[in-house]
Design a protein around this motif. Structure first.
Motif, PDB file in Angstrom:
ATOM      1  N   GLU A   1      -2.682  -2.499  -3.322  1.00 28.26           N
ATOM      2  CA  GLU A   1      -4.257  -2.087  -3.289  1.00 28.26           C
ATOM      3  C   GLU A   1      -4.386  -0.669  -2.432  1.00 28.26           C
ATOM      4  N   HIS A   2      -5.448  -0.038  -2.932  1.00 27.36           N
ATOM      5  CA  HIS A   2      -5.817   1.336  -2.362  1.00 27.36           C
ATOM      6  C   HIS A   2      -7.033   1.084  -1.338  1.00 27.36           C
TER       7      HIS A   2
ATOM      8  N   ASP B   1      -2.750  -6.412  -8.914  1.00 28.69           N
ATOM      9  CA  ASP B   1      -2.370  -5.029  -8.961  1.00 28.69           C
ATOM     10  C   ASP B   1      -3.536  -4.380  -8.914  1.00 28.69           C
ATOM     11  N   GLU B   2      -4.120  -3.846  -7.944  1.00 30.20           N
ATOM     12  CA  GLU B   2      -5.552  -2.882  -7.870  1.00 30.20           C
ATOM     13  C   GLU B   2      -6.607  -4.155  -8.383  1.00 30.20           C
TER      14      GLU B   2
ATOM     15  N   CYS C   1       0.815  -1.094  -0.120  1.00 31.66           N
ATOM     16  CA  CYS C   1      -0.045   0.011   0.097  1.00 31.66           C
ATOM     17  C   CYS C   1       0.929   1.333   0.003  1.00 31.66           C
TER      18      CYS C   1
ATOM     19  N   SER D   1     -10.585   4.566  -9.237  1.00 31.87           N
ATOM     20  CA  SER D   1     -10.266   3.197  -9.480  1.00 31.87           C
ATOM     21  C   SER D   1      -8.693   2.973  -8.999  1.00 31.87           C
ATOM     22  N   GLY D   2      -7.835   4.051  -9.066  1.00 33.92           N
ATOM     23  CA  GLY D   2      -6.451   3.824  -8.642  1.00 33.92           C
ATOM     24  C   GLY D   2      -6.101   5.017  -7.845  1.00 33.92           C
TER      25      GLY D   2
ATOM     26  N   GLN E   1      -3.698  -4.058 -13.090  1.00 28.86           N
ATOM     27  CA  GLN E   1      -4.699  -3.004 -12.946  1.00 28.86           C
ATOM     28  C   GLN E   1      -5.650  -2.752 -14.088  1.00 28.86           C
TER      29      GLN E   1
ATOM     30  N   SER F   1      -0.526   6.986  -4.636  1.00 28.58           N
ATOM     31  CA  SER F   1      -0.467   6.740  -6.060  1.00 28.58           C
ATOM     32  C   SER F   1       1.011   6.941  -6.523  1.00 28.58           C
TER      33      SER F   1
ATOM     34  N   SER G   1     -10.084  -2.491  -8.484  1.00 23.35           N
ATOM     35  CA  SER G   1     -10.468  -1.310  -9.018  1.00 23.35           C
ATOM     36  C   SER G   1     -11.764  -1.047  -9.731  1.00 23.35           C
TER      37      SER G   1
ATOM     38  N   ASP H   1      -5.556   6.799  -3.995  1.00 17.88           N
ATOM     39  CA  ASP H   1      -5.261   6.618  -2.347  1.00 17.88           C
ATOM     40  C   ASP H   1      -6.273   7.554  -1.817  1.00 17.88           C
TER      41      ASP H   1
ATOM     42  N   THR I   1       3.229  -0.900  -8.057  1.00 19.00           N
ATOM     43  CA  THR I   1       3.142  -1.725  -9.408  1.00 19.00           C
ATOM     44  C   THR I   1       4.349  -2.136  -9.950  1.00 19.00           C
TER      45      THR I   1
END
Length: 531
Positions: free
Chosen positions: A209-210, A177-178, A46, A441-442, A100, A49, A181, A444, A54
């Motif tokens: 993840e966020h 990766d996410e 975490c 979706s991506g 993602q 962004s 999302s 924080d 990634t």
């Protein structure tokens, strides 16, 4: 004499790994990363962004440096295999990946073929492939879609196909990766259940993840990245005890679904606190008999059927519903981007398809589809006029923490940063109606708040906005109304006041309860002490 016990080698081992991308920024590099992940362990990456999450996932699955070229030092091993020096097909025997943006990893045109693709590449027997495809499809509720084209699926359904494909080969390590999302709450519960199942089966899972709430009670290690370095490491118990103020300062989202609604998203509830209420009047947007049809298996089917809907002037409406409910189809219809029947009126004036394209603006689910310019600043100022357009563009970028990237190519940025560039485009427009398709979706917590603040500023100009979202934390941070969509129809609408927040909470709780298990709620240390 004491018997010696043999220590089992880790599934994923990283030792002092650094990586920098060649030829500019195609993601954030990392420095001095060391971590170890054993069988059945789940690690959460975490951080804000662009912090390097990634890149760590790309190092784990070998895409860096084999696909994303650059300079790498240190050691990365998966099941003893030196990933940096092995061929990608060798690494694929041990690692399953979910990107993602799932479309960037698809090789087939159909759901069945995509789930089977990895198994076929690894040379599994046909009967075994068929069994694995059926089991993986069932795991992610894809059996009804198994013979569909990937092009006919929603973003969330595509994400489920990617997860199913990654699991079908029974890898020792799954890198995500996410993954949440583009998923609705029901699919997030399925994802949670899948990760829990992989954990019990001895699969190691590395997830960037966020949105943290669905991982509560599953994660063993929490790794916080900052500027490409591992700044904090917590066990699950240590992370659960982390003070809310410190979590928020680190830019991390709510740790449980319970926290989201108990704390009103930790961002306040503007719908309740705004002095000015959105009311029907000037610039009200009305939709009547709005329908869209698409051909499916040779049969023309309705995917959108809205008899009547009114959006108050200056409102910010959260459009919620399951993946495939028709939300993106509605957004395209509103903006005149697809074939649809019915009428759209703004302040009593009927808008045809061309007029809608001039009057409405849409932030797409995949921001890459609407980034065309050579620099971020050019992208934002593309539709602006006037001698001060450059300065206005820089001001918008500064508000979204994007000014350091003003001269960078938009496609060289991370997924979350691209999303914010597309949102900056929306903030720069003077259109009467703006539609956002999954804008967080991506993002924080810090950047989600920035976007929410930008959307609230757009509202102050009297612009009406619709936010398609599966993110209650974001809806509570800026939306004034809610519209629920099910199978192409609007089933209910309500203002997001105190009673509306309760209704929204019930909507999302009901989605959690449709899963295979109860909602992942863990009592906080403070609540235990009170008892």
């Amino acid at each position: 004499m004491k018997k010696e016990t043999k220590t089992e080698a880790p599934v994923l081992f990283m030792d002092d790994v650094s990586f920098s991308y060649a030829g500019g920024r195609s993601g954030s590099g990392v420095e001095g990363i060391s971590l170890s992940l054993g069988k059945g362990e789940v690690a959460l990456l975490c951080g804000r962004s662009g912090c390097g999450k990634t890149t760590v996932t790309r190092l784990a699955n070998g895409l860096a440096p084999h696909f994303y070229e650059g300079s790498e030092t240190g050691t990365v091993r998966v099941c003893g295999l030196d990933v940096a020096h092995a061929q990608l097909w060798e690494t694929a025997r041990f690692v399953g990946s979910v990107f993602q943006n799932p479309k960037t990893q698809f090789y087939s045109v159909g759901v069945r073929g995509e789930i089977a693709f990895g198994c076929e590449n690894l040379g599994f027997e046909p009967a075994d492939i068929e069994r694995r495809v059926d089991a993986a499809a069932k795991e992610f509720n894809l059996t009804p879609l198994i013979d569909e084209s990937l092009f006919s699926l929603s973003g969330g359904q595509k994400q489920r196909v990617a997860c199913s494909s990654a699991a079908a080969t029974s890898p020792a390590l799954i890198v995500l990766d996410e993954p949440s999302s583009n998923l609705d709450f029901e699919a997030i519960v399925q994802l949670r259940s899948a990760i829990a199942r992989w954990k019990t089966e001895g699969v190691a899972v590395l997830v960037a993840e966020h949105r943290l709430h669905y991982l509560e009670g599953i994660v063993d290690h929490v790794l916080y990245l900052e500027n490409g370095r591992l700044a904090h490491r917590w066990t699950a118990e240590e992370f659960a005890r982390l003070d809310d103020a410190e979590r928020i300062q680190l830019g991390l989202r709510a740790r449980s679904i319970d926290d989201i609604f108990r704390n009103s998203g930790c961002c306040g509830t503007p719908a309740m606190s705004n002095a000015q209420k959105a009311t029907l009047g000037k610039n009200v947007v009305r939709f009547e008999n709005l329908t869209a049809r698409f051909r499916k298996n040779g049969v023309l089917e309705k995917t959108l059927e809205i008899a009547s809907l009114e959006l108050p002037a200056g409102s910010i409406t959260a459009l919620v519903g399951a993946c495939g409910a028709g939300k993106s189809t509605f957004a395209e219809a509103v903006c005149g981007l697809n074939r649809c029947d019915g009428t759209v009126t703004l302040d009593g004036t009927r808008l045809g398809k061309r007029a809608r394209r001039r009057t409405c603006f849409m932030v797409m689910q995949d921001a890459s589809h609407q980034l065309f310019s050579e620099s971020v600043l050019d992208e934002v100022t593309l539709g602006m006029e006037g001698p001060d357009r450059q300065q206005r563009g820089l001001d918008i970028l500064r508000d979204l923490d994007l000014d350091p990237f003003a001269e960078d190519h938009p496609l060289s940025l991370s997924g979350g940063q691209r999303q914010r560039v597309a949102i900056a485009q929306a903030l720069a427009t003077n259109r009467a109606l703006v539609v956002y398709d999954e804008p967080t979706s991506g993002l924080d917590l810090f950047h989600m708040r920035q976007v929410a603040e930008g959307i609230r500023r757009v509202r102050e100009r009297g612009i009406t906005q619709v936010v398609i979202t599966h993110d209650p934390e974001f809806a509570l941070s800026c939306c004034t109304h809610v519209a629920v969509m099910d199978r192409g129809r609007i089933t209910e609408t309500y203002p997001l006041e105190e009673s509306g927040i309760s209704r929204l909470a019930s909507f999302f709780w009901s989605k959690y309860h449709t899963g295979e298990e109860d909602p992942p709620i863990r009592k906080t240390p403070s609540s235990r002490q009170k008892e």
